[in-house]
Write a protein that holds these residues in place. Structure first.
Motif, PDB file in Angstrom:
ATOM      1  N   GLU A  10       4.118  33.402  33.957  1.00 57.08           N
ATOM      2  CA  GLU A  10       3.785  33.618  35.364  1.00 57.08           C
ATOM      3  C   GLU A  10       4.834  32.939  36.233  1.00 57.08           C
ATOM      4  O   GLU A  10       5.425  31.928  35.853  1.00 57.08           O
ATOM      5  N   GLN A  65       2.123  35.204  28.164  1.00 62.03           N
ATOM      6  CA  GLN A  65       2.611  35.671  29.463  1.00 62.03           C
ATOM      7  C   GLN A  65       3.499  34.595  30.061  1.00 62.03           C
ATOM      8  O   GLN A  65       3.488  33.446  29.609  1.00 62.03           O
ATOM      9  N   ARG A 109      -7.775  37.339  24.957  1.00 57.74           N
ATOM     10  CA  ARG A 109      -8.764  38.300  25.463  1.00 57.74           C
ATOM     11  C   ARG A 109      -9.535  38.901  24.298  1.00 57.74           C
ATOM     12  O   ARG A 109      -9.011  38.996  23.188  1.00 57.74           O
ATOM     13  N   THR A 134      -2.982  39.712  44.579  1.00 64.35           N
ATOM     14  CA  THR A 134      -1.746  40.029  45.306  1.00 64.35           C
ATOM     15  C   THR A 134      -2.020  41.152  46.307  1.00 64.35           C
ATOM     16  O   THR A 134      -2.850  42.028  46.073  1.00 64.35           O
ATOM     17  N   ALA A 141       4.334  36.557  43.464  1.00 66.17           N
ATOM     18  CA  ALA A 141       3.931  36.102  42.127  1.00 66.17           C
ATOM     19  C   ALA A 141       4.164  37.241  41.157  1.00 66.17           C
ATOM     20  O   ALA A 141       4.184  38.410  41.551  1.00 66.17           O
ATOM     21  N   PHE A 142       4.374  36.887  39.918  1.00 67.73           N
ATOM     22  CA  PHE A 142       4.483  37.930  38.885  1.00 67.73           C
ATOM     23  C   PHE A 142       3.894  37.405  37.580  1.00 67.73           C
ATOM     24  O   PHE A 142       3.831  36.195  37.358  1.00 67.73           O
ATOM     25  N   PRO A 176       3.707  43.226  36.135  1.00 67.56           N
ATOM     26  CA  PRO A 176       2.922  43.346  37.355  1.00 67.56           C
ATOM     27  C   PRO A 176       3.246  42.198  38.315  1.00 67.56           C
ATOM     28  O   PRO A 176       3.529  41.085  37.870  1.00 67.56           O
ATOM     29  N   SER A 184      -2.108  33.524  35.324  1.00 65.53           N
ATOM     30  CA  SER A 184      -2.460  33.374  36.742  1.00 65.53           C
ATOM     31  C   SER A 184      -3.467  32.242  36.931  1.00 65.53           C
ATOM     32  O   SER A 184      -3.609  31.707  38.038  1.00 65.53           O
ATOM     33  N   GLN A 220      -5.265  34.850  31.438  1.00 59.58           N
ATOM     34  CA  GLN A 220      -4.031  35.184  32.147  1.00 59.58           C
ATOM     35  C   GLN A 220      -3.381  33.880  32.617  1.00 59.58           C
ATOM     36  O   GLN A 220      -4.069  32.915  32.954  1.00 59.58           O
TER      37      GLN A 220
HETATM   38  N1  DAH Z   1      -2.621  38.158  35.652  1.00 62.03           N
HETATM   39  C1  DAH Z   1      -2.343  39.582  35.559  1.00 62.03           C
HETATM   40  C2  DAH Z   1      -2.821  40.097  34.235  1.00 62.03           C
HETATM   41  O1  DAH Z   1      -2.851  39.361  33.270  1.00 62.03           O
HETATM   42  C3  DAH Z   1      -0.886  39.837  35.721  1.00 62.03           C
HETATM   43  C4  DAH Z   1      -0.364  39.585  37.108  1.00 62.03           C
HETATM   44  C5  DAH Z   1      -0.337  40.610  38.033  1.00 62.03           C
HETATM   45  C6  DAH Z   1       0.099  38.352  37.480  1.00 62.03           C
HETATM   46  C7  DAH Z   1       0.156  40.428  39.296  1.00 62.03           C
HETATM   47  C8  DAH Z   1       0.606  38.141  38.770  1.00 62.03           C
HETATM   48  C9  DAH Z   1       0.634  39.215  39.674  1.00 62.03           C
HETATM   49  O2  DAH Z   1       1.058  36.965  39.199  1.00 62.03           O
HETATM   50  O3  DAH Z   1       1.147  38.992  40.885  1.00 62.03           O
HETATM   51  O4  DAH Z   1      -3.137  41.229  34.118  1.00 62.03           O
END
Ligand code: DAH
Length: 340
Positions: A210, A208, A194, A251, A305-306, A282, A170, A168
């Motif tokens: 972020e 992704q 993954r 989060t 964060a997203f 998310p 993240s 991720q």
């Molecule tokens: N890292 C999560 C995933 O790959 C996605 C994610 C969810 C990132 C919520 C975020 C967050 O920054 O706030 O499933």
């Protein structure tokens, strides 16, 4: 000897003047194994003792003269050649597109650049992330310690040294918080991996993007504003977003962000399974523990964060139903972004 050398010098000067690019031949005929200067050296031994020394010095001087002149000439010729290449028809304009087979950007790259532009215009920095991450950054630093059940959903490829192919984006949060501290606005796109059973909508390799915004009084309304603005610009429609409760260890509170279906405008269609909304991103308010691990003072700052699914967004934007096409290297498919 002096006379011989004087004559040779005149001969050499004449030949050099007309040598042009063929000066190598001249070099061989004077300095080569059977060259004129070499021959003079060999004849030295026939010269009686007294005169031999002076003759040796004279031949040596002449040899140095020939070498220096030849080198000077070679430099001049090379410079002329270069000048000709620069000015002549050999000049190639590498910016002129060829008539056919012009390459195109990958659909995901196109979407990534669009999202980056929108966020940049709103004051965000764009950062790169690692594809190989430490276990700490990928999991622990985002509140997923060893034995946390959330690790199961992100089974990945482990390296012998204990590092992972990041599951991720993240995984970049901790490094970026430590690098910039608060306040900051950063997005960081990246390739993730993954251990997935691959089918039309699941890939083991995907992208992704972020984002994090940390500052004073940052709240959910800010999150909604930025996401709505970005998605409306990228999908080129005035879209609505809504939040539903979700769960992520990093989060609190966590949300699933839905966007009005861009295909039917929210009326309901096959793509949104008649619901009018599409789940896209998310997100949530960054967990205080994650901020603390990143060195941020949580009594002063908070942030959102997203984790935008860039691959999903590209599929949605271009109405691509088969995720495997994106990594396929299939040119007829990939080159379609050229004209869009
Ligand atoms: N890292 C999560 C995933 O790959 C996605 C994610 C969810 C990132 C919520 C975020 C967050 O920054 O706030 O499933």
């Amino acid at each position: 000897m002096k006379e011989i050398i004087d004559n040779l010098k005149i001969e050499f000067d004449n030949l050099l003047q007309n040598a042009g690019e063929n000066y190598e031949e001249l070099k061989v005929s004077f300095l080569g194994k059977k060259g004129k200067v070499t021959e003079l050296m060999q004849n030295l031994r026939d010269i009686p003792g007294e005169q031999r020394r002076d003759a040796g010095i004279a031949i040596n001087n002449f040899k140095q003269y020939v070498e220096a002149k030849l080198e000077e000439h070679a430099k001049k010729i090379e410079a002329q050649k270069l000048e000709r290449e620069i000015n002549s028809a050999e000049r190639i304009d590498i910016t002129v597109p060829t008539a056919e087979k012009v390459g195109s950007l990958h659909p995901i790259t196109v979407v990534q650049k669009e999202v980056e532009e929108v966020f940049k215009s709103m004051g965000f920095m764009v950062e790169d992330g690692n594809e190989v991450e430490t276990e700490f950054n990928n999991f622990d630093a985002v509140n997923v310690p060893r034995n946390h059940p959330a690790r199961d959903m992100q089974d990945t490829f482990w390296l012998d040294n204990g590092e992972v192919l990041k599951t991720q984006t993240s995984a970049g949060q901790n490094r970026i918080l430590r690098k910039y501290g608060a306040p900051c606005r950063v997005i960081f796109p990246g390739r993730c991996f993954r251990n997935e059973s691959v089918d039309a909508s699941h890939e083991n390799t995907f992208f992704q993007l972020e984002g994090m915004m940390v500052g004073k009084d940052i709240n959910v309304a800010n999150l909604i504003y930025f996401m709505k603005t970005m998605l409306s610009k990228v999908l080129k429609r005035d879209l609505d977003v809504r939040l539903r409760p979700g769960f992520f260890p990093f989060t609190e509170p966590s949300f699933e962000l839905d966007v009005t279906c861009p295909f039917c405008g929210g009326k309901g269609c096959q793509t949104c399974k008649q619901g009018g909304w599409i789940e896209l991103c998310p997100c949530g308010m960054i967990h205080p523990e994650v901020l603390r691990m990143g060195g941020v003072d949580t009594t002063k700052y908070q942030g959102f964060a997203f984790g935008l699914g860039l691959t999903r967004l590209a599929m949605m934007k271009y109405n691509i139903k088969e995720i495997r096409l994106l990594n396929s290297g299939n040119l007829p498919f990939l080159s379609q972004t050229k004209t869009r």
